[in-house]
Scaffold this active site. Structure first.
Site, PDB file in Angstrom:
ATOM      1  N   ASN A   1       0.871  -1.374  -0.130  1.00  0.00           N
ATOM      2  CA  ASN A   1       0.202  -0.037   0.093  1.00  0.00           C
ATOM      3  C   ASN A   1       0.823   1.184   0.072  1.00  0.00           C
ATOM      4  O   ASN A   1       1.986   1.148  -0.267  1.00  0.00           O
ATOM      5  CB  ASN A   1      -0.966   0.002   1.254  1.00  0.00           C
TER       6      ASN A   1
ATOM      7  N   ASP B   1      -4.781  -6.268   5.413  1.00  0.00           N
ATOM      8  CA  ASP B   1      -5.539  -6.873   6.189  1.00  0.00           C
ATOM      9  C   ASP B   1      -5.678  -8.494   5.698  1.00  0.00           C
ATOM     10  O   ASP B   1      -6.158  -9.360   6.443  1.00  0.00           O
ATOM     11  CB  ASP B   1      -7.286  -6.397   6.076  1.00  0.00           C
TER      12      ASP B   1
ATOM     13  N   LYS C   1       7.557 -17.762 -10.256  1.00  0.00           N
ATOM     14  CA  LYS C   1       6.892 -16.739 -10.797  1.00  0.00           C
ATOM     15  C   LYS C   1       5.738 -17.146 -11.640  1.00  0.00           C
ATOM     16  O   LYS C   1       6.128 -18.080 -12.520  1.00  0.00           O
ATOM     17  CB  LYS C   1       8.035 -16.098 -11.798  1.00  0.00           C
TER      18      LYS C   1
ATOM     19  N   PRO D   1      -3.408 -11.560  10.858  1.00  0.00           N
ATOM     20  CA  PRO D   1      -3.797 -11.518  12.377  1.00  0.00           C
ATOM     21  C   PRO D   1      -3.723 -10.045  12.537  1.00  0.00           C
ATOM     22  O   PRO D   1      -3.024  -9.136  12.050  1.00  0.00           O
ATOM     23  CB  PRO D   1      -2.617 -11.788  13.264  1.00  0.00           C
ATOM     24  N   ASP D   2      -4.764  -9.352  13.475  1.00  0.00           N
ATOM     25  CA  ASP D   2      -4.834  -8.096  13.771  1.00  0.00           C
ATOM     26  C   ASP D   2      -3.585  -7.957  14.989  1.00  0.00           C
ATOM     27  O   ASP D   2      -4.021  -8.154  16.160  1.00  0.00           O
ATOM     28  CB  ASP D   2      -6.253  -7.502  14.189  1.00  0.00           C
ATOM     29  N   ILE D   3      -2.642  -7.175  14.721  1.00  0.00           N
ATOM     30  CA  ILE D   3      -1.563  -7.150  15.632  1.00  0.00           C
ATOM     31  C   ILE D   3      -1.992  -5.894  16.876  1.00  0.00           C
ATOM     32  O   ILE D   3      -1.830  -6.457  17.850  1.00  0.00           O
ATOM     33  CB  ILE D   3      -0.387  -6.370  14.795  1.00  0.00           C
TER      34      ILE D   3
ATOM     35  N   PHE E   1      -3.721   3.738  15.185  1.00  0.00           N
ATOM     36  CA  PHE E   1      -3.841   4.799  13.975  1.00  0.00           C
ATOM     37  C   PHE E   1      -4.855   4.269  13.062  1.00  0.00           C
ATOM     38  O   PHE E   1      -4.900   2.917  12.734  1.00  0.00           O
ATOM     39  CB  PHE E   1      -2.277   4.728  12.995  1.00  0.00           C
TER      40      PHE E   1
ATOM     41  N   LYS F   1     -13.743   2.361  15.277  1.00  0.00           N
ATOM     42  CA  LYS F   1     -12.487   1.536  15.080  1.00  0.00           C
ATOM     43  C   LYS F   1     -11.649   1.409  16.566  1.00  0.00           C
ATOM     44  O   LYS F   1     -11.256   0.336  16.955  1.00  0.00           O
ATOM     45  CB  LYS F   1     -11.264   2.212  14.138  1.00  0.00           C
TER      46      LYS F   1
ATOM     47  N   LYS G   1     -10.904  -2.152  18.262  1.00  0.00           N
ATOM     48  CA  LYS G   1      -9.594  -2.629  18.577  1.00  0.00           C
ATOM     49  C   LYS G   1      -9.288  -2.576  20.192  1.00  0.00           C
ATOM     50  O   LYS G   1      -8.414  -3.206  20.391  1.00  0.00           O
ATOM     51  CB  LYS G   1      -8.515  -1.690  18.060  1.00  0.00           C
TER      52      LYS G   1
HETATM   53  N1  CTP Z   1      -3.570  -2.938  12.539  1.00  0.00           N
HETATM   54  C1  CTP Z   1      -2.831  -4.009  13.070  1.00  0.00           C
HETATM   55  N2  CTP Z   1      -2.902  -5.048  12.246  1.00  0.00           N
HETATM   56  C2  CTP Z   1      -3.853  -5.585  11.318  1.00  0.00           C
HETATM   57  C3  CTP Z   1      -4.550  -4.309  10.715  1.00  0.00           C
HETATM   58  C4  CTP Z   1      -4.271  -2.961  11.371  1.00  0.00           C
HETATM   59  O1  CTP Z   1      -2.202  -3.847  14.017  1.00  0.00           O
HETATM   60  N3  CTP Z   1      -3.863  -6.469  10.588  1.00  0.00           N
HETATM   61  C5  CTP Z   1      -3.461  -1.692  13.196  1.00  0.00           C
HETATM   62  C6  CTP Z   1      -2.858  -0.306  12.132  1.00  0.00           C
HETATM   63  O2  CTP Z   1      -1.356  -0.388  12.466  1.00  0.00           O
HETATM   64  C7  CTP Z   1      -3.827   0.801  12.959  1.00  0.00           C
HETATM   65  C8  CTP Z   1      -4.930   0.060  13.178  1.00  0.00           C
HETATM   66  O3  CTP Z   1      -4.839  -1.194  13.517  1.00  0.00           O
HETATM   67  O4  CTP Z   1      -2.993   1.083  13.933  1.00  0.00           O
HETATM   68  C9  CTP Z   1      -5.913   0.220  12.249  1.00  0.00           C
HETATM   69  O5  CTP Z   1      -5.615  -0.002  10.820  1.00  0.00           O
HETATM   70  P1  CTP Z   1      -6.518   0.231   9.769  1.00  0.00           P
HETATM   71  O6  CTP Z   1      -5.929  -0.469   8.607  1.00  0.00           O
HETATM   72  O7  CTP Z   1      -6.937   1.601   9.619  1.00  0.00           O
HETATM   73  O8  CTP Z   1      -7.808  -0.465  10.195  1.00  0.00           O
HETATM   74  P2  CTP Z   1      -8.406  -1.944   9.944  1.00  0.00           P
HETATM   75  O9  CTP Z   1      -8.641  -2.746  11.200  1.00  0.00           O
HETATM   76  O10 CTP Z   1      -7.814  -2.700   9.092  1.00  0.00           O
HETATM   77  O11 CTP Z   1     -10.016  -1.677   9.464  1.00  0.00           O
HETATM   78  P3  CTP Z   1     -10.257  -1.081   7.765  1.00  0.00           P
HETATM   79  O12 CTP Z   1      -9.329  -1.647   6.996  1.00  0.00           O
HETATM   80  O13 CTP Z   1     -11.573  -2.070   7.621  1.00  0.00           O
HETATM   81  O14 CTP Z   1     -10.625   0.427   8.052  1.00  0.00           O
END
Ligand code: CTP
Length: 410
Positions: free
Chosen positions: A211, A280, A290, A308-310, A326, A340, A344
């Site tokens: 990204n 995500d 390749k 995983p959502d860290i 953030f 959010k 979280k």
């Molecule tokens: N984050 C994380 N791990 C992930 C996704 C997000 O730790 N797999 C953290 C980011 O570093 C940030 C926060 O979660 O601090 C929000 O990230 P964002 O991409 O805005 O939110 P998402 O949970 O991915 O929700 P969405 O993409 O649906 O807006």
């Protein structure tokens, strides 16, 4: 203007690195400082007072008996207004004088005569053998014990042709050390973990999904936290930004690698700031080889699985650090930000509009907490990072049991 309003006495002693003092003077004045140059006789062999006066815009002093000072006491007058004294370059000889408290020229006398509130910093510059000599090692230990901070030296190619420890730090590095040393330390003794940048999810060995996050905001926060006294670890995705001085950096690529690095580093941390734009999803059917282009009716089919959502994982740990998220949104920041933060499970979430800030040096932040939201004035990422770190410092104080949370406007 990191040094706006600061009076810095810049002392030069004998060494080839005097040429770097010219650039340092420009950087110091550019950062808003008034620079008063004092030179030893040996320094005048390497660079002229004329050059230093032209660059600093002030009379350069070299002599304890200079009659231009009304009371004829330059060692007193020049040190009383100082916010700091920086000796750059500091020769082996001058280090030995400082270790002994000798006062046989203007600069050494001025250092000994400085008020106890004026910090003294020295940037050693000498040949590798001189730096390693037992007497220099002893002098360096002694001055450190006396409360004098050493900036560097670094290792590398030396003017004499030899290679090793003893090179003076570059002018920009010295400016960074000085700005950091003079900053308030609300996070002294705290350990802080920061994630930054994008992640990269492989499709095959040569292609991937990433990204537009540049990492600039996360790196600025890591730097600001170090200036505020924190011991900072920065876990970052693929970005080419230089590591902020004094920050421990761990490079990762994918979201799972970032997750693993964070989970390994998180024990013992008091603050976790998740600035990274984490993917995500990852490609579930990534190819080991390749993918080759075929005819247009057989396009590659990518399948995805969730990463995983860290942040949420760390926030849910028993005894979790103070967690700051953030949110990079593309629209409707106020509604998405608060939702959010709650999803979280973090006390503080910082919202910004991703497409308006990715890759740029400026940003606009909104802070969401349990009592509502508040905007920080738009600004450059460094200014915002410092404000955010100061705000986190205040919240850590208020997060201790028995104190009240800050009042915020809903
Ligand atoms: N984050 C994380 N791990 C992930 C996704 C997000 O730790 N797999 C953290 C980011 O570093 C940030 C926060 O979660 O601090 C929000 O990230 P964002 O991409 O805005 O939110 P998402 O949970 O991915 O929700 P969405 O993409 O649906 O807006």
């Amino acid at each position: 203007m990191d040094l706006a309003g600061k009076n810095i006495v810049l002392g030069l002693t004998g060494g080839v690195a005097c040429y770097k003092a010219a650039e340092l003077t420009r950087l110091l004045t550019g950062a808003g400082a008034s620079v008063q140059v004092v030179m030893t006789a040996a320094a005048c062999q390497f660079i002229t007072p004329v050059t230093m006066q032209a660059l600093s815009g002030r009379t350069v002093y070299t002599d304890q008996w200079d009659a231009r000072i009304a009371n004829n006491m330059p060692h007193i007058d020049l040190s009383r207004d100082a916010d700091a004294i920086l000796i750059a370059p500091c020769s082996a000889d001058f280090l030995s004088k400082l270790a002994q408290g000798r006062c046989d020229d203007l600069l050494s006398t001025l250092c000994v005569a400085r008020p106890a509130t004026v910090p003294l910093f020295v940037a050693p510059a000498m040949n590798v053998e001189m730096w390693q000599n037992p007497s220099t090692r002893r002098n360096a230990r002694q001055v450190a014990e006396d409360g004098i901070r050493l900036f560097g030296p670094a290792a590398g190619q030396q003017a004499c042709g030899e290679v090793g420890m003893g090179r003076m730090l570059e002018a920009a590095e010295l400016l960074e050390e000085l700005v950091c040393a003079l900053a308030a330390k609300p996070l002294a003794g705290k350990k802080m973990l920061v994630t930054a940048g994008p992640t990269y999810e492989a499709i095959d060995p040569v292609r991937g999904i990433t990204n537009l996050s540049s990492g600039k905001m996360g790196f600025a926060i890591a730097r600001a936290a170090r200036h505020a006294g924190a011991d900072v670890t920065l876990v970052c995705g693929p970005v080419s930004l230089p590591t902020p001085a004094g920050v421990q950096r761990i490079n990762v690529q994918s979201a799972r690698q970032m997750h693993d690095a964070v989970m390994a580093a998180v024990p013992g941390q008091q603050v976790f700031i998740a600035v990274a734009a984490v993917a995500d999803w990852r490609v579930a059917n990534a190819s080991a080889q390749k993918l080759k282009k075929q005819d247009e009716r057989s396009l590659p089919q990518l399948a995805f699985e969730q990463n995983p959502d860290i942040l949420a994982t760390v926030a849910a740990l028993p005894g979790a650090p103070y967690c700051v998220g953030f949110a990079a949104e593309s629209e409707n920041l106020v509604a998405h930000g608060q939702a959010k933060r709650i999803r979280k499970g973090v006390p503080l979430l910082v919202g910004n509009l991703g497409p308006q800030t990715f890759g740029l040096d400026t940003n606009e932040l909104i802070l969401f907490d349990e009592s509502g939201h508040v905007s920080l004035p738009a600004g450059d990422k460094w200014t915002l990072a410092r404000e955010l770190v100061a705000e986190i410092g205040r919240r850590l104080v208020h997060a201790t049991p028995g104190t009240q949370p800050l009042k915020r406007t809903a």
